[in-house]
Design an enzyme around this catalytic site. Structure first.
Site, mmCIF file in Angstrom:
data_model
loop_
_atom_site.group_PDB
_atom_site.id
_atom_site.type_symbol
_atom_site.label_atom_id
_atom_site.label_comp_id
_atom_site.label_asym_id
_atom_site.label_seq_id
_atom_site.Cartn_x
_atom_site.Cartn_y
_atom_site.Cartn_z
ATOM 1 N N ALA A 20 0.822 -1.208 0.000
ATOM 2 C CA ALA A 20 0.000 0.000 0.000
ATOM 3 C C ALA A 20 0.860 1.264 0.000
ATOM 4 C CB ALA A 20 -0.945 -0.012 1.196
ATOM 5 N N HIS A 21 0.180 2.391 -0.030
ATOM 6 C CA HIS A 21 0.810 3.707 -0.086
ATOM 7 C C HIS A 21 1.780 3.928 1.078
ATOM 8 C CE1 HIS A 21 -1.566 5.235 3.329
ATOM 9 N NE2 HIS A 21 -2.499 4.410 2.862
ATOM 10 N N ASP A 22 2.853 4.631 0.803
ATOM 11 C CA ASP A 22 3.791 5.126 1.816
ATOM 12 C C ASP A 22 4.514 4.033 2.593
ATOM 13 O OD1 ASP A 22 3.237 7.989 1.392
ATOM 14 O OD2 ASP A 22 1.246 7.461 2.132
#
Length: 217
Positions: free
Chosen positions: A140-142
């Site tokens: 997922a993001h980040d």
């Protein structure tokens, strides 16, 4: 321009899984491997057979400088040793990504990765060198993932997670989302058992299992 040879280093279980991916995408350099490479073969330090799936298995000494290589050995420490060996031989490290993988252009990844079918890397995430993502893995993001990290099938790594070098995340594991100011951290060389649910930080070198995941070793 002459096309290079692609060598899949390691003819064991994961190497066999990588073969159709290599034939399909050719390391991302063209639509198919037949257009990206002049030939595809396995390299193995101790070949137990001569051919698999119509592809020859040859000793490592058969590789030549300028050939491309994808290292298909799941153990991250061994993968590092082989990566250094290949670099000393003048081989070029390729990243292989299945056509069904969805890798954001707003994410980054180092050299030598393998993304199997239906893997996802979301925007804002960062992956180091020689990463392996088995089928249906999700980043997922980040997220920040180190070098020589391995994801088994169906790993779910939610946002704002930091994973250290050489960590191994087993099949079906789920990692809770962290926050921008307080990423959930899985340490260098840690092992997360299959099906585990990670809800808090995992120290370097620890082995965790269960739901919620707890340290076993």
């Amino acid at each position: 321009m002459d096309l290079p040879t692609l060598n899949i280093y390691g003819a064991g279980g994961f190497g066999r899984q990588v073969l159709p991916l290599a034939l399909e995408v050719g390391g991302g350099a063209a639509t198919t491997a037949r257009r990206a490479f002049s030939a595809i073969r396995y390299l193995d330090d101790n070949p137990a057979e001569a051919v698999f799936g119509g592809v020859p298995i040859v000793p490592v000494a058969h590789a030549s400088a300028g050939d491309h290589v994808a290292i298909s050995v799941a153990n991250g420490t061994i993968r590092q040793t082989l990566a250094e060996k290949c670099r000393d031989m003048g081989l070029v490290h390729s990243t292989l990504a299945a056509a069904s993988a969805r890798l954001s252009p707003a994410a980054t990844c180092g050299e030598g990765a393998i993304f199997c079918d239906f893997t996802i890397q979301e925007p804002g995430s960062s992956i180091g060198r020689f990463f392996h993502a088995n089928v249906y893995s999700f980043i997922a993001h980040d997220c920040v993932i180190g070098d020589f990290v391995t994801f088994g099938p169906r790993v779910t790594c939610n946002g704002n997670v930091e994973i250290g070098d050489f960590a191994y995340i087993g099949a079906g594991a789920i990692i809770r989302q962290g926050t921008g100011a307080d990423k959930l951290k899985i340490g260098r060389g840690a092992i997360v058992g299959m099906g585990s649910v990670v809800t808090r930080d995992v120290p370097d070198g620890a082995v965790v299992m269960g739901n919620p995941a707890r340290i076993r070793i």
